[in-house]
Structure formats: structure tokens, C-alpha cells
Write a protein that holds these residues in place. Structure first.
Motif, PDB file in Angstrom:
ATOM      1  N   SER A  95      50.937  42.337  48.916  1.00  0.00           N
ATOM      2  CA  SER A  95      51.200  43.159  50.107  1.00  0.00           C
ATOM      3  C   SER A  95      50.062  43.076  51.118  1.00  0.00           C
ATOM      4  CB  SER A  95      51.450  44.608  49.708  1.00  0.00           C
ATOM      5  OG  SER A  95      50.251  45.233  49.287  1.00  0.00           O
ATOM      6  N   PHE A  96      48.846  42.766  50.631  1.00  0.00           N
ATOM      7  CA  PHE A  96      47.711  42.582  51.534  1.00  0.00           C
ATOM      8  C   PHE A  96      47.570  41.129  51.981  1.00  0.00           C
ATOM      9  CE2 PHE A  96      46.049  46.447  49.308  1.00  0.00           C
ATOM     10  CZ  PHE A  96      46.155  47.282  50.398  1.00  0.00           C
ATOM     11  N   GLY A  97      48.502  40.268  51.579  1.00  0.00           N
ATOM     12  CA  GLY A  97      48.471  38.873  51.975  1.00  0.00           C
ATOM     13  C   GLY A  97      47.550  38.013  51.121  1.00  0.00           C
ATOM     14  N   LEU A  98      47.128  38.528  49.983  1.00  0.00           N
ATOM     15  CA  LEU A  98      46.214  37.789  49.096  1.00  0.00           C
ATOM     16  C   LEU A  98      47.007  37.117  47.961  1.00  0.00           C
ATOM     17  CD1 LEU A  98      43.435  40.506  48.877  1.00  0.00           C
ATOM     18  CD2 LEU A  98      43.414  38.441  50.275  1.00  0.00           C
ATOM     19  N   HIS A  99      47.915  36.243  48.345  1.00  0.00           N
ATOM     20  CA  HIS A  99      48.757  35.562  47.356  1.00  0.00           C
ATOM     21  C   HIS A  99      47.920  34.764  46.362  1.00  0.00           C
ATOM     22  CE1 HIS A  99      52.672  36.411  49.247  1.00  0.00           C
ATOM     23  NE2 HIS A  99      51.981  36.410  50.375  1.00  0.00           N
ATOM     24  N   TRP A 100      46.817  34.194  46.810  1.00  0.00           N
ATOM     25  CA  TRP A 100      45.977  33.377  45.937  1.00  0.00           C
ATOM     26  C   TRP A 100      45.382  34.193  44.793  1.00  0.00           C
ATOM     27  CZ3 TRP A 100      41.018  34.966  45.319  1.00  0.00           C
ATOM     28  CH2 TRP A 100      40.513  35.851  46.276  1.00  0.00           C
ATOM     29  N   ALA A 101      45.168  35.490  44.999  1.00  0.00           N
ATOM     30  CA  ALA A 101      44.545  36.329  43.975  1.00  0.00           C
ATOM     31  C   ALA A 101      45.480  36.598  42.797  1.00  0.00           C
ATOM     32  CB  ALA A 101      44.078  37.643  44.589  1.00  0.00           C
ATOM     33  N   VAL A 102      46.765  36.344  42.979  1.00  0.00           N
ATOM     34  CA  VAL A 102      47.713  36.515  41.876  1.00  0.00           C
ATOM     35  C   VAL A 102      47.394  35.519  40.761  1.00  0.00           C
ATOM     36  CG1 VAL A 102      50.163  36.413  41.239  1.00  0.00           C
ATOM     37  CG2 VAL A 102      49.470  37.478  43.384  1.00  0.00           C
ATOM     38  N   GLY A 103      46.810  34.406  41.109  1.00  0.00           N
ATOM     39  CA  GLY A 103      46.373  33.453  40.084  1.00  0.00           C
ATOM     40  C   GLY A 103      45.346  34.067  39.144  1.00  0.00           C
ATOM     41  N   LEU A 104      44.468  34.897  39.689  1.00  0.00           N
ATOM     42  CA  LEU A 104      43.464  35.563  38.850  1.00  0.00           C
ATOM     43  C   LEU A 104      44.105  36.601  37.932  1.00  0.00           C
ATOM     44  CD1 LEU A 104      40.660  36.061  41.526  1.00  0.00           C
ATOM     45  CD2 LEU A 104      40.823  34.282  39.763  1.00  0.00           C
ATOM     46  N   THR A 105      45.041  37.384  38.469  1.00  0.00           N
ATOM     47  CA  THR A 105      45.702  38.370  37.615  1.00  0.00           C
ATOM     48  C   THR A 105      46.562  37.685  36.561  1.00  0.00           C
ATOM     49  OG1 THR A 105      47.497  38.622  39.216  1.00  0.00           O
ATOM     50  CG2 THR A 105      45.686  40.208  39.351  1.00  0.00           C
ATOM     51  N   SER A 106      47.143  36.545  36.906  1.00  0.00           N
ATOM     52  CA  SER A 106      47.927  35.789  35.928  1.00  0.00           C
ATOM     53  C   SER A 106      47.032  35.248  34.816  1.00  0.00           C
ATOM     54  CB  SER A 106      48.671  34.640  36.597  1.00  0.00           C
ATOM     55  OG  SER A 106      49.599  35.139  37.518  1.00  0.00           O
TER      56      SER A 106
END
Length: 155
Positions: free
Chosen positions: A119-130
Motif C-alpha cells: 500500500s506504500f508502494g514498496l513492492h520490493w520489500a515483499v521479497g524480504l517478508t517472503s
């Protein structure tokens, strides 16, 4: 036809129980941890958490349908573990049950965090949570598996 054999003595019964305990201990010690399959659980958790990257959080949010596929994947991996090792996850014990609850909670929390990041536009950070979901799920699946083996050892 009558059977007039004498009942076993207490020493024979104790010896038979000791032999059964030794067999159970040998069986439990020969079971190896199937890390590849436990990592498959981690991969399923990471895949499910990464589904947040393609989501559109907000008023029109619709959850991804990958949850059902993840459930099917978990059931397939659990079947493969049972087939390879003989350990049933139905009778794993309380510690293993808490580890499974921990997997669900960790993945839900990381999915929620991932939605916030998207929602904040940080799609790349989903890799870290994954990646965190993969590590936590693999580790907790190992805890559950070792608990099931310990229960086999002591049951």
C-alpha cells in the motif's frame, strides 16, 4: 481345545517391555529429518506471503485465491513426509501443535505486513517478508517434526 500354558513371569514381561522400548528408541533414532520436504513447507509459506505483492490493498481489496492452493500444497507435502518417514502429523503432540499454530500466525502477520508495504508502494520489500516467511515456516516445521519424533520415542 484347552491351552494349559503358564502365564509369563514378571521377569519375562519386564524383558518383553524393555525390548519393545529399545525397538521404539531404535526406530525413533533412525528417522531422519526430511529437510527438503520441510523446506517445501517454507516455500509454500513464502509463496503465500508473496501473493501480497500482486494484491491491490484498499477499499476494493480482494484476497488472493492462492490460499486454497497453498492448503493443497501443505496436504501434499504432509503426505510425502508421512510416506517417506512414517511420521503422522495427526498425533504429533502439543509442542508440535503450537508450532503449527505459530506457522499460521507468522504467515498471517507477514502477509499483513506485506499488504501494508504494498500500500506504500514498496513492492520490493515483499521479497524480504517472503524470505522471513520461508525461514520461519521451515524452522517451525522442523520443530513440529522433531516433536512428533520425540513423541514416537516416548509414547
Amino acid at each position: 481345545m484347552e491351552n494349559h500354558s503358564a502365564p509369563p513371569s514378571s521377569e519375562e514381561a519386564i524383558g518383553a517391555l524393555d525390548a519393545l522400548s529399545a525397538d521404539r528408541e531404535r526406530l525413533a533414532s533412525s528417522v531422519h529429518v526430511p529437510w527438503v520436504l520441510l523446506a517445501a513447507f517454507g516455500g509454500i509459506g513464502a509463496w503465500w506471503v508473496s501473493g501480497a505483492a500482486s494484491a491491490n490493498p484498499g477499499a476494493d481489496y480482494e484476497p488472493p485465491t492462492s490460499g486454497w492452493l497453498a492448503l493443497v500444497g501443505v496436504l501434499v507435502v504432509a503426505y510425502l513426509i508421512r510416506r517417506e518417514t512414517g511420521v503422522r502429523f495427526r498425533a504429533m503432540g502439543a509442542r508440535a501443535g503450537w508450532a503449527v499454530v505459530g506457522i499460521v500466525i507468522v504467515c498471517l502477520v507477514l502477509f499483513s505486513i506485506s499488504l501494508g508495504l504494498v500500500s506504500f508502494g514498496l513492492h520490493w520489500a515483499v521479497g524480504l517478508t517472503s524470505l522471513l516467511a520461508f525461514a520461519a515456516t521451515t524452522w517451525l516445521a522442523g520443530v513440529a517434526y522433531r516433536s512428533a519424533v520425540e513423541r514416537l520415542r516416548g509414547a
